[in-house]
Design a protein around this motif. Structure first.
Motif, mmCIF file in Angstrom:
data_model
loop_
_atom_site.group_PDB
_atom_site.id
_atom_site.type_symbol
_atom_site.label_atom_id
_atom_site.label_comp_id
_atom_site.label_asym_id
_atom_site.label_seq_id
_atom_site.Cartn_x
_atom_site.Cartn_y
_atom_site.Cartn_z
ATOM 1 N N MET A 120 0.849 -1.188 0.000
ATOM 2 C CA MET A 120 0.000 0.000 0.000
ATOM 3 C C MET A 120 0.884 1.236 0.000
ATOM 4 O O MET A 120 1.905 1.261 0.663
ATOM 5 C CB MET A 120 -0.854 0.043 1.276
ATOM 6 C CG MET A 120 -2.138 -0.727 1.214
ATOM 7 S SD MET A 120 -3.304 -0.378 2.554
ATOM 8 C CE MET A 120 -2.613 -1.309 3.894
ATOM 9 N N GLY A 121 0.430 2.262 -0.709
ATOM 10 C CA GLY A 121 1.133 3.532 -0.697
ATOM 11 C C GLY A 121 0.815 4.304 0.569
ATOM 12 O O GLY A 121 -0.029 3.908 1.373
ATOM 13 N N ALA A 122 1.485 5.429 0.759
ATOM 14 C CA ALA A 122 1.302 6.237 1.970
ATOM 15 C C ALA A 122 -0.145 6.698 2.130
ATOM 16 O O ALA A 122 -0.706 6.633 3.224
ATOM 17 C CB ALA A 122 2.246 7.438 1.944
ATOM 18 N N ALA A 123 -0.768 7.150 1.046
ATOM 19 C CA ALA A 123 -2.159 7.614 1.141
ATOM 20 C C ALA A 123 -3.081 6.448 1.473
ATOM 21 O O ALA A 123 -3.986 6.579 2.302
ATOM 22 C CB ALA A 123 -2.600 8.296 -0.150
ATOM 23 N N SER A 124 -2.861 5.302 0.854
ATOM 24 C CA SER A 124 -3.697 4.129 1.146
ATOM 25 C C SER A 124 -3.514 3.674 2.585
ATOM 26 O O SER A 124 -4.481 3.270 3.236
ATOM 27 C CB SER A 124 -3.355 2.977 0.197
ATOM 28 O OG SER A 124 -3.762 3.292 -1.111
ATOM 29 N N ASN A 125 -2.297 3.736 3.091
ATOM 30 C CA ASN A 125 -2.047 3.380 4.492
ATOM 31 C C ASN A 125 -2.827 4.294 5.428
ATOM 32 O O ASN A 125 -3.404 3.837 6.415
ATOM 33 C CB ASN A 125 -0.555 3.465 4.826
ATOM 34 C CG ASN A 125 0.230 2.315 4.257
ATOM 35 O OD1 ASN A 125 -0.306 1.253 3.963
ATOM 36 N ND2 ASN A 125 1.520 2.531 4.078
ATOM 37 N N GLU A 126 -2.830 5.584 5.123
ATOM 38 C CA GLU A 126 -3.536 6.533 5.974
ATOM 39 C C GLU A 126 -5.048 6.327 5.874
ATOM 40 O O GLU A 126 -5.756 6.412 6.873
ATOM 41 C CB GLU A 126 -3.169 7.977 5.610
ATOM 42 C CG GLU A 126 -3.852 9.031 6.444
ATOM 43 C CD GLU A 126 -3.498 9.039 7.934
ATOM 44 O OE1 GLU A 126 -4.138 9.796 8.685
ATOM 45 O OE2 GLU A 126 -2.601 8.275 8.359
ATOM 46 N N VAL A 127 -5.550 6.042 4.684
ATOM 47 C CA VAL A 127 -6.971 5.753 4.514
ATOM 48 C C VAL A 127 -7.340 4.532 5.354
ATOM 49 O O VAL A 127 -8.329 4.536 6.085
ATOM 50 C CB VAL A 127 -7.342 5.530 3.032
ATOM 51 C CG1 VAL A 127 -8.742 4.946 2.902
ATOM 52 C CG2 VAL A 127 -7.235 6.827 2.260
ATOM 53 N N ALA A 128 -6.547 3.478 5.260
ATOM 54 C CA ALA A 128 -6.820 2.254 6.017
ATOM 55 C C ALA A 128 -6.800 2.519 7.514
ATOM 56 O O ALA A 128 -7.676 2.051 8.260
ATOM 57 C CB ALA A 128 -5.793 1.174 5.654
ATOM 58 N N ARG A 129 -5.821 3.283 7.981
ATOM 59 C CA ARG A 129 -5.695 3.577 9.407
ATOM 60 C C ARG A 129 -6.886 4.386 9.900
ATOM 61 O O ARG A 129 -7.504 4.068 10.926
ATOM 62 C CB ARG A 129 -4.395 4.328 9.678
ATOM 63 C CG ARG A 129 -4.073 4.507 11.153
ATOM 64 C CD ARG A 129 -2.809 5.335 11.341
ATOM 65 N NE ARG A 129 -3.023 6.728 10.978
ATOM 66 C CZ ARG A 129 -3.700 7.594 11.711
ATOM 67 N NH1 ARG A 129 -4.255 7.235 12.847
ATOM 68 N NH2 ARG A 129 -3.844 8.843 11.315
ATOM 69 N N ARG A 130 -7.229 5.444 9.148
ATOM 70 C CA ARG A 130 -8.347 6.299 9.566
ATOM 71 C C ARG A 130 -9.674 5.558 9.527
ATOM 72 O O ARG A 130 -10.506 5.681 10.411
ATOM 73 C CB ARG A 130 -8.420 7.545 8.682
ATOM 74 C CG ARG A 130 -7.268 8.524 8.875
ATOM 75 C CD ARG A 130 -7.326 9.219 10.221
ATOM 76 N NE ARG A 130 -8.519 10.018 10.351
ATOM 77 C CZ ARG A 130 -8.632 11.288 9.973
ATOM 78 N NH1 ARG A 130 -7.620 11.927 9.451
ATOM 79 N NH2 ARG A 130 -9.765 11.923 10.139
ATOM 80 N N PHE A 131 -9.884 4.773 8.470
ATOM 81 C CA PHE A 131 -11.105 3.989 8.380
ATOM 82 C C PHE A 131 -11.195 3.028 9.561
ATOM 83 O O PHE A 131 -12.252 2.889 10.182
ATOM 84 C CB PHE A 131 -11.181 3.213 7.061
ATOM 85 C CG PHE A 131 -12.402 2.353 6.986
ATOM 86 C CD1 PHE A 131 -13.616 2.888 6.610
ATOM 87 C CD2 PHE A 131 -12.346 1.010 7.317
ATOM 88 C CE1 PHE A 131 -14.763 2.105 6.568
ATOM 89 C CE2 PHE A 131 -13.475 0.209 7.283
ATOM 90 C CZ PHE A 131 -14.686 0.761 6.900
#
Length: 99
Positions: A1-12
């Motif tokens: 996962m890219g940085a943005a996808s990692n952050e999306v996953a974490r926030r979700f």
């Protein structure tokens, strides 16, 4: 996962855990309600997986939540400004769910 996808996953995952706890459901109970295995619920809550749209719909239904909120609080997509400037995820810090 890219940085943005990692952050999306974490926030979700943070949002999902917050909503689940607010409903009083265990991960196992939510899994049953959503038609998912409890390990999938755990992976999502820990931000180890970005949900597919069908999984998102299942989780929202299991929680009795609308898809657009509160599961996606603080997560938005910002359109690109030109054909050469791509869109990006936008994270609203005011809506962050820290636990």
């Amino acid at each position: 996962m890219g940085a943005a996808s990692n952050e999306v996953a974490r926030r979700f995952g943070q949002n999902m855990r917050h909503v689940r706890r607010g409903t009083g459901l265990s991960q196992e109970a939510l899994g049953f309600e959503a038609g998912l295995h409890r390990t999938e619920i755990g992976l999502l809550e820990r931000g180890e997986r970005v949900p597919r749209i069908d999984t998102l719909l299942k989780v929202a239904a299991g929680l009795g939540a609308k898809v657009e909120s509160p599961l996606l609080d603080g997560i938005a997509w910002r359109r690109g400004t030109t054909t050469t400037t791509p869109g990006t995820f936008k994270f609203n810090e005011d809506e962050r769910r820290d636990e």
